[in-house]
Design an enzyme around this catalytic site. Structure first.
Site, mmCIF file in Angstrom:
data_model
loop_
_atom_site.group_PDB
_atom_site.id
_atom_site.type_symbol
_atom_site.label_atom_id
_atom_site.label_comp_id
_atom_site.label_asym_id
_atom_site.label_seq_id
_atom_site.Cartn_x
_atom_site.Cartn_y
_atom_site.Cartn_z
ATOM 1 N N ASP B 74 0.862 -1.168 0.000
ATOM 2 C CA ASP B 74 0.000 0.000 0.000
ATOM 3 C C ASP B 74 0.909 1.232 0.000
ATOM 4 O O ASP B 74 2.053 1.198 0.454
ATOM 5 C CB ASP B 74 -0.940 -0.017 1.210
ATOM 6 C CG ASP B 74 -2.134 0.932 0.992
ATOM 7 O OD1 ASP B 74 -2.211 1.574 -0.076
ATOM 8 O OD2 ASP B 74 -2.981 1.019 1.901
ATOM 9 N N GLY B 77 -0.948 6.130 1.798
ATOM 10 C CA GLY B 77 -2.016 7.120 1.862
ATOM 11 C C GLY B 77 -2.950 6.868 3.034
ATOM 12 O O GLY B 77 -3.075 7.699 3.938
ATOM 13 N N TYR B 78 -3.550 5.697 3.058
ATOM 14 C CA TYR B 78 -4.494 5.386 4.131
ATOM 15 C C TYR B 78 -3.864 5.537 5.507
ATOM 16 O O TYR B 78 -4.482 6.083 6.435
ATOM 17 C CB TYR B 78 -5.046 3.969 3.947
ATOM 18 C CG TYR B 78 -5.926 3.546 5.097
ATOM 19 C CD1 TYR B 78 -7.230 4.025 5.196
ATOM 20 C CD2 TYR B 78 -5.448 2.715 6.097
ATOM 21 C CE1 TYR B 78 -8.042 3.667 6.265
ATOM 22 C CE2 TYR B 78 -6.250 2.351 7.167
ATOM 23 C CZ TYR B 78 -7.540 2.830 7.248
ATOM 24 O OH TYR B 78 -8.322 2.482 8.300
ATOM 25 N N GLN B 170 -11.800 6.617 -4.633
ATOM 26 C CA GLN B 170 -12.309 7.143 -3.374
ATOM 27 C C GLN B 170 -13.704 7.725 -3.622
ATOM 28 O O GLN B 170 -14.280 7.518 -4.688
ATOM 29 C CB GLN B 170 -11.352 8.198 -2.804
ATOM 30 C CG GLN B 170 -10.029 7.625 -2.293
ATOM 31 C CD GLN B 170 -10.167 6.820 -0.997
ATOM 32 O OE1 GLN B 170 -11.239 6.774 -0.379
ATOM 33 N NE2 GLN B 170 -9.091 6.132 -0.606
ATOM 34 N N GLY B 197 -11.245 3.480 1.030
ATOM 35 C CA GLY B 197 -12.142 4.277 1.853
ATOM 36 C C GLY B 197 -13.407 3.550 2.257
ATOM 37 O O GLY B 197 -14.413 4.177 2.596
ATOM 38 N N ASP B 247 -7.635 -7.701 1.126
ATOM 39 C CA ASP B 247 -6.647 -7.802 2.185
ATOM 40 C C ASP B 247 -7.331 -7.351 3.451
ATOM 41 O O ASP B 247 -8.242 -6.515 3.407
ATOM 42 C CB ASP B 247 -5.447 -6.889 1.922
ATOM 43 C CG ASP B 247 -5.742 -5.472 2.389
ATOM 44 O OD1 ASP B 247 -5.463 -5.178 3.565
ATOM 45 O OD2 ASP B 247 -6.275 -4.678 1.599
ATOM 46 N N CYS B 285 -11.309 -28.749 10.678
ATOM 47 C CA CYS B 285 -10.254 -27.855 10.201
ATOM 48 C C CYS B 285 -8.968 -28.664 10.029
ATOM 49 O O CYS B 285 -8.667 -29.536 10.839
ATOM 50 C CB CYS B 285 -10.033 -26.712 11.185
ATOM 51 S SG CYS B 285 -8.713 -25.593 10.671
ATOM 52 N N CYS B 287 -5.848 -27.346 9.951
ATOM 53 C CA CYS B 287 -4.652 -26.567 10.296
ATOM 54 C C CYS B 287 -3.811 -27.286 11.357
ATOM 55 O O CYS B 287 -4.287 -28.181 12.044
ATOM 56 C CB CYS B 287 -5.025 -25.153 10.769
ATOM 57 S SG CYS B 287 -5.548 -25.038 12.489
ATOM 58 N N CYS B 290 -5.419 -27.162 14.904
ATOM 59 C CA CYS B 290 -6.543 -28.076 15.131
ATOM 60 C C CYS B 290 -6.118 -29.540 15.087
ATOM 61 O O CYS B 290 -6.713 -30.379 15.752
ATOM 62 C CB CYS B 290 -7.654 -27.801 14.119
ATOM 63 S SG CYS B 290 -8.537 -26.267 14.488
ATOM 64 N N HIS B 316 -4.675 -20.834 12.820
ATOM 65 C CA HIS B 316 -6.025 -21.352 12.605
ATOM 66 C C HIS B 316 -6.864 -20.373 11.778
ATOM 67 O O HIS B 316 -7.497 -20.759 10.791
ATOM 68 C CB HIS B 316 -6.730 -21.642 13.930
ATOM 69 C CG HIS B 316 -8.178 -21.965 13.732
ATOM 70 N ND1 HIS B 316 -8.601 -23.165 13.201
ATOM 71 C CD2 HIS B 316 -9.297 -21.217 13.912
ATOM 72 C CE1 HIS B 316 -9.913 -23.145 13.077
ATOM 73 N NE2 HIS B 316 -10.368 -21.975 13.503
#
Lengths: 373, 373
Positions: B74, B77-78, B170, B197, B247, B285, B287, B290, B316
């Protein structure tokens, strides 16, 4: 070589500390891959959290923490005397307040054995009284007498036959009391013998002198365990005097504070000269951290208090110690231990004693600190 | 499917957040194994620590953090608008004080591109102004105009040809401004388009309405990226409207607070009924957490503030989202997306909106917080 229900353990061995059923920041898969053969956990911590009954219900400590290798549990003696508040000791046991929430509890030798049998470690320890390094002769003498009385009660209350119970020699820095303790406990006949009450702030010459005399009085055919020791120089000092088992939170604790081992001694990753240092923490180290990340990256993670920092440093330090122990075992097998020790210590600069003692006090910012053994 | 210099990325894709060159608590080896195909990092954070020059000297962001897969950065800006202090925005750029130490800095569109070129991500973002959800029409209109002006400058200052530069639409909750922004940026011709935004505190109906209208105005042959979105229900909402890239720090952030995904919705591991709960966090699950640990063990680790807690919960949650994305991609391929979405949402109870908004504010106890995108 020690034989346990969860596999053989080559000696001399260093056990990382997992007081709360976790070697801080690492998965069992990871600490196994780093070369860990046995870990130390702790009846005192597990009794307070999550409670012995919880672990028992979930199938014992091995299953609870998903570690199928050998485990040694400390009895809680040392922790009651170093962590808990408002202790009242009498011959029956200890009444104390939890260091976490102030709640009141009692541990007796019988209860300590009951807890350790429920946890199911491979090696369990007698419940002992550990006096402070600064206590005077009479106090230490009394603690030794109580430790001996409790040792007898631990032996007679033990029911499981698949766990090895070790006695703990006390006696502070008083050689006479140490000799008495070693001969008394040896006569009782334990599966192994620990030297307790050391590495708690006394000068290293004292530690080494006590270890040397005490080891000589313990049976050669039983494992001899020096509690709370884990720096490279102290491991050499102990092994050269005949110690088989060590445990210490030192490698993992200093890692979380940004201290890391190199073949030249301990360094501090937060130092500014690591800011853009390419290359690993320690040249020649075969750990995941050193193979994948620069010192500059570790410096960045520590500056940002990133969780990954503690892990990567812990992995490095533990691997450093495990690899050192592997090299030591090989050198013993090849009858070249003394020359290996000499060549290692020729380039390794031990941490200055004053710095070492002041760092002991600092601890880490993490709650749920490890006890030193 | 996106093609990048560091490999192909199947779409729709969810990118975990690694603002400070680390996906909090995990190694690259681990987040790769969890199914991560691309991560998001951040020019603002990396500019402040360790500094762009340090990463450049160490060979760029991929090498610095030891991740050889695709990275999206990124623009900062944000973050400048959500984290930094004492901002002064003018048409040239933004002057601000670091949220870490109060030091003064300036970022312009040209500098943002320069930073992102030095970091070397595969996808880089235009420097934008992100107004607050509560700002009124005139302020948002001005921010849109500035974002457009800056977008042109980002395009013309870009020098590397191996990075894809995305524009950011935006316009707040004003449909008219969103339409204007989408058509303006589309005319400039970016490699991809983000909707910025959103997911900054507005009601979900607003988010969904804006996404729906905006997506329709963006070129179908370019990737469309909804910034800051990452709950299961929001991923479905975005994908069903045509979003390709997401994201969010949500899965990793709630994990560190002890929140975990199950097929029935989010749960809180600290709840007392997990104290002795055998069985994994989420039945079915696949993972590491788990497969190896009970909910009771996680409960214990969280109660003790153990570092392993944050890792196991993060693994997880990330695996839960990655697996969901895999299933979504399969369902799209099989032309059964809508029925898959329906059946998932029939049993998954989204977190109550009020709880969700209050949890956004709480953040975590860890310094170096992730920005929400």
């Amino acid at each position: 070589m020690l034989s346990t229900p969860h596999g053989a353990v080559p000696t001399p061995i260093f056990s990382p500390v997992g007081s709360q059923a976790t070697v801080k920041s690492l998965t069992p898969q990871e600490f196994f891959a780093l070369g860990t053969k046995m870990i130390l956990s702790n009846a005192y911590h597990l009794y307070l959290r999550p409670g012995i009954k919880v672990i028992e219900k979930l199938g014992g400590l091995h299953r609870f923490m998903s570690w199928s290798g050998p485990i040694l549990t400390d009895s809680g003696g040392y922790q009651v005397f170093s962590l808990a508040h408002l202790r009242e000791v009498n011959d029956d046991g200890v009444r104390f307040r939890s260091h976490i929430d102030g709640s009141e509890h009692i541990i007796t030798p019988e209860l300590s054995i009951e807890f350790q049998e429920a946890l199911g470690a491979d090696i369990i320890m007698a419940f002992d009284e550990c006096p402070a390094y600064t206590d005077d002769y009479n106090i230490v003498q009394e603690a030794v007498a109580r430790t001996h009385h409790w040792a007898e009660r631990c032996l007679s209350s033990k029911q499981r036959t698949d766990q090895a119970l070790y006695g703990i020699v006390q006696g502070g820095a008083f050689m006479e009391l140490r000799r008495h303790s070693a001969s008394f406990l040896t006569a009782l006949g334990f599966a192994g013998y620990a030297i307790g009450g050391l590495s708690i702030g006394e000068p290293k010459e004292v530690t080494n002198a006590i270890v040397e005399e005490t080891v000589a009085l313990l049976p050669e055919d039983k494992p001899r365990y020096l509690m709370g020791v884990g720096s490279p120089e102290d491991l050499f000092a102990g092994i050269s005097r005949g110690i088989d088992i060590f445990d210490s939170a030192l490698p993992t604790r200093i890692a979380r504070n940004g201290g890391f081992f190199t073949r030249y001694g301990r360094k501090i990753i937060r130092n500014a000269h690591f800011k853009d240092r390419d290359g690993p923490l320690d040249e020649g180290c075969d750990c995941y951290t050193c193979k994948n990340f620069s010192a500059a990256y570790l410096h960045h993670l520590f500056r940002c208090d990133e969780l990954l920092a503690y892990r990567l440093a812990t992995m490095h330090n533990l691997r450093f110690i495990m690899r050192l122990m592997e090299e030591i075992r090989t050198s013993i097998f090849n009858e070249s231990f003394l020359s290996f020790m000499e060549s290692f210590l020729a380039s390794y600069q031990p941490t200055d004693e004053a710095v070492r003692l002041s760092q002991r006090q600092k601890g880490t910012k993490w709650r749920g600190k490890e006890s030193h053994h």
